[in-house]
Design an enzyme around this catalytic site. Structure first.
Site, PDB file in Angstrom:
ATOM      1  N   SER A  32       0.867  -1.182   0.000  1.00  0.00           N
ATOM      2  CA  SER A  32       0.000   0.000   0.000  1.00  0.00           C
ATOM      3  C   SER A  32       0.908   1.237   0.000  1.00  0.00           C
ATOM      4  O   SER A  32       2.134   1.101  -0.082  1.00  0.00           O
ATOM      5  CB  SER A  32      -0.931  -0.020   1.212  1.00  0.00           C
ATOM      6  OG  SER A  32      -0.172  -0.061   2.373  1.00  0.00           O
ATOM      7  N   ILE A  67      -3.776   9.833  -4.965  1.00  0.00           N
ATOM      8  CA  ILE A  67      -3.408  10.950  -5.844  1.00  0.00           C
ATOM      9  C   ILE A  67      -3.503  10.520  -7.304  1.00  0.00           C
ATOM     10  O   ILE A  67      -3.946  11.293  -8.170  1.00  0.00           O
ATOM     11  CB  ILE A  67      -1.957  11.420  -5.555  1.00  0.00           C
ATOM     12  CG1 ILE A  67      -1.848  12.014  -4.151  1.00  0.00           C
ATOM     13  CG2 ILE A  67      -1.464  12.387  -6.608  1.00  0.00           C
ATOM     14  CD1 ILE A  67      -2.134  13.478  -4.070  1.00  0.00           C
ATOM     15  N   CYS A  78     -10.000  25.403  15.039  1.00  0.00           N
ATOM     16  CA  CYS A  78     -10.782  24.584  15.972  1.00  0.00           C
ATOM     17  C   CYS A  78     -10.113  24.541  17.355  1.00  0.00           C
ATOM     18  O   CYS A  78     -10.190  25.513  18.086  1.00  0.00           O
ATOM     19  CB  CYS A  78     -11.016  23.197  15.361  1.00  0.00           C
ATOM     20  SG  CYS A  78     -12.532  22.462  15.990  1.00  0.00           S
ATOM     21  N   LEU A  79      -9.379  23.491  17.681  1.00  0.00           N
ATOM     22  CA  LEU A  79      -8.693  23.489  18.969  1.00  0.00           C
ATOM     23  C   LEU A  79      -7.757  24.709  19.055  1.00  0.00           C
ATOM     24  O   LEU A  79      -7.581  25.299  20.127  1.00  0.00           O
ATOM     25  CB  LEU A  79      -7.882  22.191  19.144  1.00  0.00           C
ATOM     26  CG  LEU A  79      -7.178  22.087  20.490  1.00  0.00           C
ATOM     27  CD1 LEU A  79      -8.144  21.621  21.565  1.00  0.00           C
ATOM     28  CD2 LEU A  79      -5.994  21.140  20.437  1.00  0.00           C
ATOM     29  N   GLY A  80      -7.185  25.080  17.928  1.00  0.00           N
ATOM     30  CA  GLY A  80      -6.297  26.248  17.888  1.00  0.00           C
ATOM     31  C   GLY A  80      -7.017  27.531  18.271  1.00  0.00           C
ATOM     32  O   GLY A  80      -6.409  28.483  18.759  1.00  0.00           O
ATOM     33  N   GLU A 118     -12.752  20.432  28.298  1.00  0.00           N
ATOM     34  CA  GLU A 118     -12.151  19.276  27.625  1.00  0.00           C
ATOM     35  C   GLU A 118     -10.844  18.850  28.314  1.00  0.00           C
ATOM     36  O   GLU A 118     -10.525  17.679  28.370  1.00  0.00           O
ATOM     37  CB  GLU A 118     -11.863  19.610  26.149  1.00  0.00           C
ATOM     38  CG  GLU A 118     -11.282  18.433  25.388  1.00  0.00           C
ATOM     39  CD  GLU A 118     -11.118  18.665  23.892  1.00  0.00           C
ATOM     40  OE1 GLU A 118     -11.201  19.819  23.441  1.00  0.00           O
ATOM     41  OE2 GLU A 118     -10.904  17.666  23.173  1.00  0.00           O
ATOM     42  N   ARG A 159     -16.813  19.172  19.443  1.00  0.00           N
ATOM     43  CA  ARG A 159     -17.786  18.851  20.480  1.00  0.00           C
ATOM     44  C   ARG A 159     -17.878  19.985  21.515  1.00  0.00           C
ATOM     45  O   ARG A 159     -18.761  20.035  22.331  1.00  0.00           O
ATOM     46  CB  ARG A 159     -17.272  17.597  21.190  1.00  0.00           C
ATOM     47  CG  ARG A 159     -18.306  16.549  21.359  1.00  0.00           C
ATOM     48  CD  ARG A 159     -17.759  15.336  22.069  1.00  0.00           C
ATOM     49  NE  ARG A 159     -17.906  14.174  21.236  1.00  0.00           N
ATOM     50  CZ  ARG A 159     -16.930  13.355  20.896  1.00  0.00           C
ATOM     51  NH1 ARG A 159     -15.708  13.583  21.332  1.00  0.00           N
ATOM     52  NH2 ARG A 159     -17.162  12.316  20.164  1.00  0.00           N
ATOM     53  N   HIS A 168     -13.073  24.137  10.046  1.00  0.00           N
ATOM     54  CA  HIS A 168     -11.842  23.652   9.392  1.00  0.00           C
ATOM     55  C   HIS A 168     -11.785  24.153   7.949  1.00  0.00           C
ATOM     56  O   HIS A 168     -12.205  23.450   7.031  1.00  0.00           O
ATOM     57  CB  HIS A 168     -11.810  22.124   9.405  1.00  0.00           C
ATOM     58  CG  HIS A 168     -11.605  21.555  10.758  1.00  0.00           C
ATOM     59  ND1 HIS A 168     -10.356  21.258  11.260  1.00  0.00           N
ATOM     60  CD2 HIS A 168     -12.488  21.238  11.733  1.00  0.00           C
ATOM     61  CE1 HIS A 168     -10.481  20.786  12.489  1.00  0.00           C
ATOM     62  NE2 HIS A 168     -11.766  20.763  12.796  1.00  0.00           N
ATOM     63  N   GLU A 172      -9.408  24.285   6.004  1.00  0.00           N
ATOM     64  CA  GLU A 172      -8.499  23.492   5.151  1.00  0.00           C
ATOM     65  C   GLU A 172      -9.246  22.486   4.275  1.00  0.00           C
ATOM     66  O   GLU A 172      -8.770  22.103   3.207  1.00  0.00           O
ATOM     67  CB  GLU A 172      -7.452  22.769   6.013  1.00  0.00           C
ATOM     68  CG  GLU A 172      -7.941  21.625   6.904  1.00  0.00           C
ATOM     69  CD  GLU A 172      -8.408  22.063   8.297  1.00  0.00           C
ATOM     70  OE1 GLU A 172      -8.784  23.244   8.457  1.00  0.00           O
ATOM     71  OE2 GLU A 172      -8.421  21.217   9.213  1.00  0.00           O
TER      72      GLU A 172
END
Ligand code: GLN
Length: 543
Positions: A14, A20, A380-382, A404, A471, A516, A518
C-alpha cells in the site's frame, strides 16, 4: 443508466499514491468533459474513519454533509470539481454493520447470511447507487493491496460488477510497485507477477498496469511486462516519482491513459491541454520568495495527520506565488524547550486536535505569537487555545480553561456544546460524562461575518459555509468581557449562538476559527483565510 466503472487496485504494497493517482486520472477525464466521481473502499473494520487515530491513519477528512472519512477524499476534492459526500467512502465494517442490523430486524427470513452473496451484493449496491446521479464514470479506489485477506469481498464485488454491467463498461487498473535495484541497474518484475497472480486467481485480468517507481521505464521494459500480462504496451504506464503532485496528471496523459479510457468507453471528446494544471505548475516552480510556517501540534511524526492543512498552506503559497516551507513541531517540545524554537517562523498555525495532550506547549505558542506580532492562525482546537490564552493573560481570568482539558474548571471559556449557551449563565456542563457520548457538530454550517473584521475583508462576502468537527464551543457567558479587552467576534453561526471566528484587533494578523477551512481549499482558488495568512506571513518576514 450509462455509467462506466474504473476500479483501481494496489499491488505489492500500500502507500503507492493510489489516492493521488486516482484523483489525477479523474481530473484528466473531467477536463475532457466527463462527469466523474470517486469512491474509496476501505478494508478495515472501523465503521467510519472518525474513530481512528491520526497518528496511525492520517487525517480524518470531513465532507460537506458531515461524514468523517478517509483522507484520500481530500485529494479527490482538491483535484476534481465533484464534491464528496458520505456515499463516497465506506469501510467493510460499515457493510457488515448494515447487514447485521438487517439480520436483527429479521429481514433475511432465516436464510444463511454469507460473504457471497450478501456482503458482496451490499458492496455492489453502494457502488452502483452512485450511478443514478448522472455520472459518466465512477472511479472506485480499493484500499490496501491485493492479497490482503480483508479486501477479498471488495475484489469479488468488483469482479461481479463487470459481469452485471458488461465488460465494455468496466476497466481494471492495477497500480503496483516496480522494484529497481540501483546497484545492478535492473528492474525486478517478480513482485508484480505475484500481485497479478492474485488478481488472476479471482479471474480479474487487469486492463491497465501503472508501475510506480523511482525510475522511468524504457519501451523495451514496457513490452516485456506487457507480454507477460497478455497486454499491449500502450496500457503499461510508468509512474515515476515526481517533485510535485501536480505533474501526475501530465505523466498519465502523456502516456495516453485518458485516450485509452475514452476509446474503451466510446466517448468521442476533444482533447485537453490541462491548462488549469499548467498554471499551477507555473506558479509552483516560479516562486517570488518564500515563507516559513510552523504547525504546532501533537502528531508530528506523520505529516498525513495534517494533510489538508499542509495542502491549504501550499495553496495559499500558490496564490501569493511564494514557496511555503512547513515545519511540524510537537507542542510538547515547545513546552520542554521553550518558545525560542518558534523564532524562525514567519507565521504560526495551531491545527485541530482532541484531548488534553500538549496543551501547555500550545498555550505558550499562542502567547508568543500574540506578544511578538507573529501572524497566528488557530483552527478549531487552535481557536480554543487562543481564547484561553487571551482570557488568562489579557483579561486576567487566571484559571480560564476548557472543560475538555479540565473538567472541574471554575471559568470554562470553552465548554461542551449545549443549547443553553447564553450570556447570563456560566453553563458548566455538569453531566459531562454523559454529554461526551453526545454528537459532534459536523459538516457544513453557515456563518455570518462581521463587516468590521479582517475575515470579512478576506472573504468579501456576508455569509460563508464552512465545515465543522467539534464537540466543544465558546462559552458566551464570558464573551463581553473578552470583547472589552480587544477581542473581535468576526463571525457567528446563523442563529447567532455559536462563535465561529475571533480576531485580536491590535495584532497584525490573529484569526482563529471554530471550523476547518483546510477542507475546502483547492490549488486553483485557494482559501481566503490561508491566502491572507500567507500574505501576512510574507509581510512579517519583510519587517
Ligand atoms: N477537541 C475540540 C472539540 O471537540 C476541538 C476539535 C477539533 O479541533 N477538531 O471541540
Amino acid at each position: 443508466m450509462n455509467v462506466n466503472y474504473i476500479f483501481i487496485t494496489g499491488g505489492v504494497t500500500s502507500s503507492l499514491g493510489k489516492g493521488i493517482t486516482t484523483a489525477s486520472l479523474a481530473s484528466i477525464l473531467e477536463n475532457r468533459g466527463l462527469k466523474v466521481t470517486i469512491i474509496k473502499l476501505d478494508p478495515y473494520i472501523n465503521i467510519n474513519a472518525g474513530t481512528m487515530s491520526p497518528n496511525q491513519h492520517g487525517e480524518i477528512f470531513v465532507t460537506g454533509d458531515g461524514a468523517e472519512t478517509n483522507l484520500n477524499l481530500g485529494h479527490y476534492e482538491r483535484f476534481i470539481n465533484t464534491k464528496m459526500s458520505r456515499y463516497n467512502n465506506f469501510t467493510i465494517g460499515h457493510i457488515y454493520s448494515e447487514i447485521l442490523k438487517k439480520e436483527k430486524q429479521k429481514k433475511y427470513f432465516g436464510v444463511k447470511i454469507q460473504v457471497i452473496p450478501h456482503i458482496t451484493d451490499s458492496i455492489k449496491k453502494h457502488i452502483t447507487n452512485l450511478g443514478n446521479k448522472g455520472y459518466d464514470i465512477i472511479l472506485v479506489e480499493i484500499g490496501g493491496a491485493v492479497g490482503d485477506i480483508e479486501s477479498l469481498p471488495f475484489l469479488e464485488a468488483m469482479r461481479q460488477i463487470s459481469i452485471d454491467v458488461g465488460k465494455d463498461k468496466t476497466i481494471y487498473i492495477h497500480l503496483t510497485l516496480l522494484s529497481y535495484i540501483k546497484t545492478i541497474k535492473k528492474i525486478k518484475i517478480r513482485p508484480i507477477k505475484y500481485s497479478i497472480k492474485e488478481l488472476l486467481s479471482i479471474t480479474v485480468q487487469p486492463d491497465v498496469l501503472i508501475c510506480r517507481s523511482n525510475y522511468t521505464m524504457s519501451s523495451f521494459e514496457k513490452i516485456k511486462i506487457a507480454s507477460f500480462l497478455n497486454l499491449s504496451k500502450k496500457v503499461i504506464i510508468s509512474l515515476k516519482d515526481v517533485n510535485s503532485i501536480y505533474k501526475i496528471p501530465f505523466l498519465l496523459k502523456k502516456q495516453g491513459l485518458d485516450n485509452y479510457i475514452c476509446n474503451k468507453f466510446k466517448f468521442n471528446l476533444p482533447d485537453t491541454k490541462l491548462i488549469k494544471w499548467k498554471k499551477i505548475l507555473n506558479r509552483e516552480f516560479n516562486p517570488k520568495g518564500y515563507v516559513t510556517i510552523g504547525i504546532i501540534g501533537n502528531y508530528t511524526k506523520l505529516p498525513n495527520a495534517y494533510k489538508s492543512v499542509i495542502e491549504a498552506l501550499k495553496h495559499g503559497g500558490l496564490k501569493n506565488q511564494v514557496h511555503v516551507y512547513i515545519k511540524l513541531i510537537s507542542s510538547k517540545l515547545v513546552n520542554d524547550q521553550g518558545t525560542d524554537l518558534l523564532n524562525k517562523f514567519d507565521g504560526i498555525l495551531i491545527p485541530g486536535g482532541f484531548g488534553s495532550k500538549g496543551i501547555k506547549g500550545k498555550l505558550k505558542t499562542v502567547e508568543y505569537a500574540r506578544k511578538n506580532n507573529i501572524p497566528y492562525f488557530g483552527i478549531c482546537l487552535g481557536m480554543h487555545i487562543a481564547l484561553i490564552e487571551f482570557s488568562r493573560n489579557v483579561v486576567g481570568i487566571v484559571d480560564a480553561d476548557s472543560t475538555e482539558f479540565n473538567l472541574n474548571c471554575k471559568n470554562p471559556i470553552i465548554k461542551l456544546i449545549d443549547k443553553n449557551n447564553n450570556q447570563n449563565n456560566i453553563n458548566i456542563n455538569f453531566n459531562v460524562k454523559k454529554s461526551l457520548q453526545g454528537k459532534m457538530r459536523l459538516g457544513n454550517q453557515i456563518c455570518k461575518l462581521n463587516k468590521l473584521s479582517l475575515s470579512y475583508q478576506l472573504y468579501k462576502t456576508n455569509y460563508i459555509i464552512e465545515r465543522h468537527r467539534h464537540r466543544y464551543e465558546v462559552n458566551n457567558f464570558f464573551i463581553n468581557k473578552l470583547i472589552q479587552h480587544g477581542l473581535l467576534i468576526a463571525g457567528k453561526s446563523k442563529n447567532q449562538s455559536f462563535i465561529e471566528i475571533i480576531e485580536i484587533s491590535n495584532h497584525p494578523w490573529f484569526i482563529s476559527c471554530q471550523f476547518h477551512p483546510e477542507f475546502i481549499s483547492n490549488p486553483h482558488e485557494g482559501h481566503p483565510l490561508f491566502i491572507g495568512f500567507i500574505e501576512a506571513s510574507m509581510k512579517k518576514k519583510l519587517t
